[in-house]
Design a protein around this motif. Structure first.
Motif, PDB file in Angstrom:
ATOM      1  N   VAL A 177       0.840  -1.208   0.000  1.00 28.26           N
ATOM      2  CA  VAL A 177       0.000   0.000   0.000  1.00 28.26           C
ATOM      3  C   VAL A 177       0.871   1.253   0.000  1.00 28.26           C
ATOM      4  CG1 VAL A 177      -1.663   1.334   1.358  1.00 28.26           C
ATOM      5  CG2 VAL A 177      -1.998  -1.106   1.047  1.00 28.26           C
ATOM      6  N   THR A 178       1.934   1.239   0.795  1.00 25.69           N
ATOM      7  CA  THR A 178       2.828   2.398   0.856  1.00 25.69           C
ATOM      8  C   THR A 178       3.519   2.629  -0.478  1.00 25.69           C
ATOM      9  OG1 THR A 178       3.193   1.989   3.200  1.00 25.69           O
ATOM     10  CG2 THR A 178       4.784   3.393   2.096  1.00 25.69           C
ATOM     11  N   LEU A 179       3.996   1.577  -1.106  1.00 28.20           N
ATOM     12  CA  LEU A 179       4.659   1.708  -2.403  1.00 28.20           C
ATOM     13  C   LEU A 179       3.693   2.220  -3.463  1.00 28.20           C
ATOM     14  CD1 LEU A 179       7.218   1.262  -4.096  1.00 28.20           C
ATOM     15  CD2 LEU A 179       6.429  -1.066  -4.503  1.00 28.20           C
ATOM     16  N   PHE A 180       2.480   1.658  -3.505  1.00 27.24           N
ATOM     17  CA  PHE A 180       1.498   2.112  -4.472  1.00 27.24           C
ATOM     18  C   PHE A 180       1.120   3.571  -4.218  1.00 27.24           C
ATOM     19  CE2 PHE A 180      -2.901   2.481  -6.129  1.00 27.24           C
ATOM     20  CZ  PHE A 180      -2.620   2.234  -7.462  1.00 27.24           C
ATOM     21  N   SER A 181       0.970   3.947  -2.957  1.00 31.92           N
ATOM     22  CA  SER A 181       0.647   5.334  -2.622  1.00 31.92           C
ATOM     23  C   SER A 181       1.780   6.279  -3.017  1.00 31.92           C
ATOM     24  CB  SER A 181       0.362   5.473  -1.125  1.00 31.92           C
ATOM     25  OG  SER A 181      -0.736   4.688  -0.764  1.00 31.92           O
ATOM     26  N   ALA A 182       3.011   5.854  -2.819  1.00 33.01           N
ATOM     27  CA  ALA A 182       4.153   6.681  -3.225  1.00 33.01           C
ATOM     28  C   ALA A 182       4.178   6.873  -4.736  1.00 33.01           C
ATOM     29  CB  ALA A 182       5.454   6.033  -2.745  1.00 33.01           C
ATOM     30  N   ILE A 183       3.871   5.828  -5.475  1.00 29.25           N
ATOM     31  CA  ILE A 183       3.806   5.941  -6.936  1.00 29.25           C
ATOM     32  C   ILE A 183       2.686   6.885  -7.341  1.00 29.25           C
ATOM     33  CG2 ILE A 183       3.270   4.657  -9.057  1.00 29.25           C
ATOM     34  CD1 ILE A 183       4.754   2.255  -7.743  1.00 29.25           C
ATOM     35  N   VAL A 184       1.538   6.767  -6.671  1.00 30.87           N
ATOM     36  CA  VAL A 184       0.412   7.667  -6.974  1.00 30.87           C
ATOM     37  C   VAL A 184       0.797   9.113  -6.690  1.00 30.87           C
ATOM     38  CG1 VAL A 184      -1.897   8.362  -6.184  1.00 30.87           C
ATOM     39  CG2 VAL A 184      -1.422   5.969  -6.701  1.00 30.87           C
ATOM     40  N   PHE A 185       1.391   9.365  -5.525  1.00 33.34           N
ATOM     41  CA  PHE A 185       1.749  10.743  -5.185  1.00 33.34           C
ATOM     42  C   PHE A 185       2.863  11.284  -6.069  1.00 33.34           C
ATOM     43  CE2 PHE A 185      -0.319   9.733  -1.058  1.00 33.34           C
ATOM     44  CZ  PHE A 185      -1.304  10.711  -1.149  1.00 33.34           C
ATOM     45  N   SER A 186       3.775  10.436  -6.523  1.00 32.18           N
ATOM     46  CA  SER A 186       4.801  10.917  -7.450  1.00 32.18           C
ATOM     47  C   SER A 186       4.203  11.231  -8.817  1.00 32.18           C
ATOM     48  CB  SER A 186       5.932   9.897  -7.585  1.00 32.18           C
ATOM     49  OG  SER A 186       5.483   8.751  -8.278  1.00 32.18           O
ATOM     50  N   ARG A 187       3.178  10.512  -9.185  1.00 31.38           N
ATOM     51  CA  ARG A 187       2.492  10.740 -10.460  1.00 31.38           C
ATOM     52  C   ARG A 187       1.623  12.000 -10.410  1.00 31.38           C
ATOM     53  NH1 ARG A 187       0.562  11.874 -14.644  1.00 31.38           N
ATOM     54  NH2 ARG A 187      -0.630  10.565 -16.064  1.00 31.38           N
TER      55      ARG A 187
END
Length: 161
Positions: free
Chosen positions: A42-52
Motif C-alpha cells: 500500500v505504501t509503495l502504491f501510494s508513493a507511486i500515486v503521489f509521485s504521479r
C-alpha cells in the motif's frame, strides 16, 4: 477407518504440527510478515500515486465530485466491517475455532487486513483520478488502521473465548 482421500486428519485434536514447529509464536511471526508486506504494498502504491500526481493535488475539498466521497464512504464501511468482523467470523467458525485457534485467528487477521487494504488501494486510485484531498484523507485513515491492527496472542485469546 481414515479416509484415504485425506492426507491428514480432518479434525486434529491440537494445533501441534499444523504450524511450523507446532509453536503459536511462529504463527504471529508469519502474521507480522504478512502485515508488513501488505503495508509495504500500500505504501509503495501510494508513493507511486503521489509521485504521479505531484503538484496537481487539490488541497481544498471538492464535494461536487462523487468519487472522493465514495472513497470516504467505502473506507468507512470497510473499516467498520473490519473492526467488527470478529463478531461474525468467530460465530461462523465456532466448531473449528476450538480445534485450530491459531489457524482460525490467522485467517481472520488476513481477511481483516485485506478489507483494510482494499479501502486503502481504492482511495489511492481515487487520488490518482481526482487529485482530491478527501481521497487522501480516506487513504490516510485506511493506512493508519492497517498499521495499528497488529496480530497478538492477547487478541487471539480474547476472541476465541
Amino acid at each position: 477407518m481414515a479416509n484415504p482421500n485425506f492426507a491428514h486428519d480432518p479434525q486434529p485434536k491440537t494445533t501441534q504440527g499444523f504450524f511450523p514447529s507446532g509453536n503459536s509464536k511462529n504463527t504471529f511471526v508469519l502474521l507480522r510478515i504478512i502485515q508488513i508486506a501488505l503495508m509495504s504494498g500500500v505504501t509503495l502504491f501510494s508513493a507511486i500515486v503521489f509521485s504521479r500526481v505531484g503538484d496537481q493535488l487539490i488541497w481544498t475539498p471538492d464535494f461536487k465530485n462523487p468519487l472522493p466521497l465514495l472513497a470516504l464512504a467505502f473506507t468507512g464501511i470497510n473499516l467498520a466491517v473490519a473492526t467488527q468482523f470478529h463478531r461474525i467470523y468467530f460465530k461462523m467458525t465456532a466448531p473449528w475455532a476450538s480445534l485450530r485457534p491459531e489457524s482460525t485467528y490467522m485467517t481472520f487477521a488476513i481477511l481483516r487486513w485485506a478489507l483494510i487494504e482494499g479501502a486503502a488501494l481504492f482511495s489511492a486510485v481515487c487520488v490518482l483520478i481526482t487529485y482530491n484531498v478527501l481521497a487522501i484523507v480516506a487513504l490516510a485513515i485506511a493506512m493508519s488502521l492497517l498499521i495499528f491492527t497488529r496480530a497478538s496472542e492477547e487478541e487471539l485469546h480474547r476472541l476465541i473465548k
